[in-house]
Design an enzyme around this catalytic site. Structure first.
Site, mmCIF file in Angstrom:
data_model
loop_
_atom_site.group_PDB
_atom_site.id
_atom_site.type_symbol
_atom_site.label_atom_id
_atom_site.label_comp_id
_atom_site.label_asym_id
_atom_site.label_seq_id
_atom_site.Cartn_x
_atom_site.Cartn_y
_atom_site.Cartn_z
ATOM 1 N N THR A 1 39.279 37.987 45.334
ATOM 2 C CA THR A 1 38.687 38.457 46.450
ATOM 3 C C THR A 1 37.021 38.892 45.505
ATOM 4 O O THR A 1 36.273 38.189 46.577
ATOM 5 C CB THR A 1 39.173 39.117 47.682
ATOM 6 O OG1 THR A 1 39.106 40.274 47.238
ATOM 7 C CG2 THR A 1 40.535 38.595 48.253
ATOM 8 N N ASP B 1 35.121 50.852 32.259
ATOM 9 C CA ASP B 1 36.205 50.788 31.408
ATOM 10 C C ASP B 1 35.589 51.422 29.803
ATOM 11 O O ASP B 1 36.010 51.857 29.362
ATOM 12 C CB ASP B 1 35.991 49.390 30.986
ATOM 13 C CG ASP B 1 37.435 48.732 32.270
ATOM 14 O OD1 ASP B 1 37.651 49.296 32.885
ATOM 15 O OD2 ASP B 1 37.653 47.452 31.688
#
Ligand code: URA
Length: 216
Positions: A116, A210
């Site tokens: 989403t 990350d």
């Protein structure tokens, strides 16, 4: 940093400096290792802080010098609270603490639902915010969803003066944050072209969390 290296537009300050430009380029480079990425991100946080704190209130104090003379000086007027949005915001904390060692640190946990693209709030641990200057940190102002939710959370906890600090931003994210919280000043080192269909800033630097934590 001279005034002409800082461009101001509708509550958005674009912090520009040769060192910032060079280090930002290194962060964008996909060959930059997590070890290098971490060091450079913290350095950039420190460089940005110079502008972010430019309008901090100070209080007058008197100190006695080793010559037994009184000197008029300054101390920071209001407590400072640094709040990284977990997890990528952690990448900006140490660079700021280096210059603001007395700051308290709160945490807000948000992760992005990849389907989403909406922020999921999962954690908040905050010191007293009333009367403090709150530096809310997230390296990327992308869709703006997390920052809008984080500012709302800080306001619910009593924050009155919030400054949003990000490394990279884009117009959709800036617009979203300004629509929801128009009074919040935004500091950024670059306003990139836009967002891809996964909500990543392009050209951007990829996923800051990350790359910082090496979880690619
Ligand atoms: N978060 C990131 O880490 N990178 C982006 O480009 C967008 C959101």
């Amino acid at each position: 940093m001279s005034e002409d290296l800082v461009q101001k537009r509708q509550n958005v300050t674009l912090v520009d400096h040769p060192l910032i430009r060079v280090k930002l380029t290194q962060l964008r480079d996909k060959e930059t290792s997590p070890m290098e990425f971490r060091a450079i991100l913290q350095q950039l946080a420190g460089l940005m802080l110079f502008e972010v704190t430019r309008s901090l209130e100070t209080k007058s104090v008197m100190v006695e010098t080793p010559l037994m003379m009184e000197a008029q000086g300054h101390t920071i007027g209001k407590p400072i609270v640094i709040v990284p949005i977990l997890r990528a915001g952690l990448g900006l904390v140490d660079g700021m603490l280096w210059m603001l060692p007395e700051a308290k640190i709160g945490h807000i946990g948000m992760y992005r639902n990849e389907a989403t693209l909406q922020p999921q709030h999962y954690y908040a641990k905050l010191p007293e915010l009333k009367g403090a200057t709150v530096l809310l940190l997230d390296p990327m102002l992308a869709t703006g969803s997390s920052s809008v939710a984080a500012v709302s959370e800080l306001k619910q906890h009593g924050a009155e003066a919030i400054i949003f600090v990000c490394l990279l931003s884009c117009k959709p994210g800036i617009n979203r944050l300004q629509m929801a919280h128009p009074e919040i000043p935004i500091y950024t080192t670059a306003i990139d072209d836009g967002l891809n269909d996964k909500g990543y800033i392009y050209p951007g630097l990829g996923d800051a969390g990350d790359r910082y934590f090496g979880t690619i």
